[in-house]
Design an enzyme around this catalytic site. Structure first.
Site, PDB file in Angstrom:
ATOM      1  N   LYS A  33      -7.509 -66.273  62.604  1.00 34.37           N
ATOM      2  CA  LYS A  33      -6.061 -66.436  62.594  1.00 34.37           C
ATOM      3  C   LYS A  33      -5.564 -66.584  61.155  1.00 34.37           C
ATOM      4  O   LYS A  33      -6.346 -66.766  60.224  1.00 34.37           O
ATOM      5  CB  LYS A  33      -5.665 -67.673  63.405  1.00 34.37           C
ATOM      6  N   ARG A 131      -1.148 -82.277  71.350  1.00 30.99           N
ATOM      7  CA  ARG A 131      -0.530 -81.030  70.895  1.00 30.99           C
ATOM      8  C   ARG A 131      -0.527 -80.089  72.090  1.00 30.99           C
ATOM      9  O   ARG A 131       0.108 -80.376  73.098  1.00 30.99           O
ATOM     10  CB  ARG A 131      -1.313 -80.486  69.687  1.00 30.99           C
ATOM     11  N   HIS A 163      -9.154 -79.303  71.762  1.00 30.08           N
ATOM     12  CA  HIS A 163      -9.234 -79.429  70.307  1.00 30.08           C
ATOM     13  C   HIS A 163      -9.516 -80.885  69.918  1.00 30.08           C
ATOM     14  O   HIS A 163      -8.978 -81.804  70.534  1.00 30.08           O
ATOM     15  CB  HIS A 163      -7.909 -79.017  69.650  1.00 30.08           C
ATOM     16  N   ARG A 219     -16.206 -72.790  67.903  1.00 31.56           N
ATOM     17  CA  ARG A 219     -15.088 -72.057  67.312  1.00 31.56           C
ATOM     18  C   ARG A 219     -14.917 -72.405  65.825  1.00 31.56           C
ATOM     19  O   ARG A 219     -13.892 -72.968  65.429  1.00 31.56           O
ATOM     20  CB  ARG A 219     -13.784 -72.397  68.050  1.00 31.56           C
ATOM     21  N   TYR A 261      10.052 -76.144  33.596  1.00 34.12           N
ATOM     22  CA  TYR A 261      11.267 -76.750  34.126  1.00 34.12           C
ATOM     23  C   TYR A 261      11.177 -78.273  34.146  1.00 34.12           C
ATOM     24  O   TYR A 261      10.172 -78.855  34.552  1.00 34.12           O
ATOM     25  CB  TYR A 261      11.526 -76.267  35.553  1.00 34.12           C
ATOM     26  N   CYS A 308       6.108 -72.791  38.428  1.00 34.38           N
ATOM     27  CA  CYS A 308       7.346 -72.067  38.706  1.00 34.38           C
ATOM     28  C   CYS A 308       7.115 -71.062  39.840  1.00 34.38           C
ATOM     29  O   CYS A 308       6.008 -70.908  40.328  1.00 34.38           O
ATOM     30  CB  CYS A 308       7.821 -71.343  37.450  1.00 34.38           C
ATOM     31  N   ASP A 310       7.016 -67.874  39.724  1.00 33.54           N
ATOM     32  CA  ASP A 310       6.240 -66.702  39.343  1.00 33.54           C
ATOM     33  C   ASP A 310       5.199 -66.959  38.257  1.00 33.54           C
ATOM     34  O   ASP A 310       4.489 -66.039  37.874  1.00 33.54           O
ATOM     35  CB  ASP A 310       7.169 -65.602  38.828  1.00 33.54           C
TER      36      ASP A 310
END
Length: 397
Positions: A33, A131, A163, A219, A261, A308, A310
């Site tokens: 997944k 859950r 689980h 699993r 920043y 940042c 990028d």
């Protein structure tokens, strides 16, 4: 020249699956997944099957159908199925479905009637995670409804599963408590005639540490990719992903220079700053500002200032760093570079998050190791899998 890349070693995935396979008498489901935990779902799936995995596990129906369209015919379980998902497409494709509630089971029965074939269902008991799954109080109603639908030929109860909460802490008391609830649920299922071929509970941590939880199927997820779910223990696993970039530019700055920043970092002396063209848009955690470790020019430096969108900056002192030099964010650690675990510690998260969030459209994956086979020799055909290969976009609208 490449700017940034994720290198994924498919042989490492094979080695990890082989190691996990050797540690259990149960069948093994490699969980792929989340785009194979960031490693690429299809290459990871083929490599895992090539190494002896019996099953593949995914969350969404779309993930399962992608596996089928690629030609994979091994058993696949999909378990995150919100209302309205076209479950009949999964049935036609021979995908097993996780039923966690009466409503979900009802949708699978409807899909079975629509598709003209029984749904292969794994009924889920909530043993304590709170859950997905039916609580032990709601379990009798769910398993009785499943037994009736099976008797009517609308579903086949292939599995009962759950689980863990704290399998990453093998001695935690919840492990044994959940195991007891699981046994209770299996006993209740047997009373109404449900004797599933597959009982499954063990994730990566339990696969590695609690053989008494293996039952018929394990699993493993993150351990397939060489990452340990238990801090401080590696279990012979080999991380498959390496994240690298190249220095974009360098500059000399005086002591007291604010960096990035907000100027949360100031240089202590005259130094060389190196700008690396990766940021949180590529998966570099912003929480690793002023902390994330990288290997550059043969040494370890940490992100200077805020990450940042990028890019980020390194304070390299007087090291001979130049534009174009390779920066390794994390790898398998054998060459002294940081690991995903090191980044997880720096960002106050877990190694799962580091690898699954990394990459994106701007950072291509490059695969090392033996190439994946065209058709995995260990893939086990399923009834309906022949139709799965020919599922078209028109059918999957």
């Amino acid at each position: 020249m490449w700017q940034a890349e994720l290198r994924v070693d498919l042989d490492a995935i094979r080695e990890n699956v082989s190691r996990l396979r050797a540690g259990t008498d149960a069948e093994l489901m490699a969980v792929v997944k989340g785009d194979g935990y960031g490693h690429g779902m299809l290459p990871a799936a083929y490599a895992a099957l090539d190494a002896g995995a019996d099953w593949l596990g995914v969350c969404t129906l779309d993930e399962a159908l992608t596996l089928r369209r690629s030609g994979i015919t091994a058993p696949v379980l999909a378990w995150l199925l919100p209302p309205g998902v076209p479950l009949h497409e999964g049935l036609v494709a021979g995908v097993d479905l996780g039923a966690a509630s009466l409503d979900q089971l009802g949708e699978m029965i409807t899909a079975s009637r629509f598709a003209g074939r029984p749904a292969r269902v794994h009924v889920k008991i909530d043993t304590g995670l709170s859950r997905g799954g039916a609580t032990i109080d709601d379990w009798p109603a769910l398993i009785e409804a499943a037994a009736k639908a099976e008797a009517d030929g609308l579903i086949e109860v292939v599995g009962v599963w759950s689980h863990f909460v704290h399998a990453d802490a093998p001695g935690h008391p919840t492990v044994d408590r959940q195991l007891a609830v699981f046994h209770e649920a299996l006993a209740l299922a047997e009373r109404v005639g449900i004797r599933p071929r597959y009982r499954h509970l063990a994730n990566s941590a339990a696969t590695l540490t609690r053989r008494d939880t293996h039952f018929d199927l394990v699993r493993p997820g993150v351990s397939v990719y060489g990452l340990s779910p238990i801090a401080g223990e590696q279990y012979g696993l080999r991380p498959a992903m390496t994240a690298r970039a190249r220095v974009m530019l360098t500059k000399r700055v005086p002591a007291g220079t604010g960096v990035s920043y907000g100027h949360t970092y100031f240089t202590e002396r005259e130094t060389t700053l190196a700008v690396v063209p990766l940021g949180y848009a590529d998966g570099v955690p912003r929480h690793a500002s002023n902390a994330g470790p990288v290997q550059v020019a043969g040494g370890i430096r940490r992100v200077a200032g805020r990450v940042c969108m990028d890019q980020f900056v390194l304070d390299c002192g007087d090291d001979p760093v130049a534009a174009g030099d390779v920066v390794t964010l994390f790898g398998d650690g054998t060459d002294g570079a940081p690991t995903a675990d090191d980044w997880a510690e720096a960002a106050d998260t877990i190694n799962y998050e580091i690898v699954t969030r990394f990459g994106g459209v701007r950072v291509p994956r490059v695969y090392d190791g033996a190439p994946v086979p065209v058709a995995p020799p260990s893939a086990t055909p399923l009834a309906g899998a022949a139709e799965a290969v020919s599922v078209t976009p028109e059918v999957s609208r």
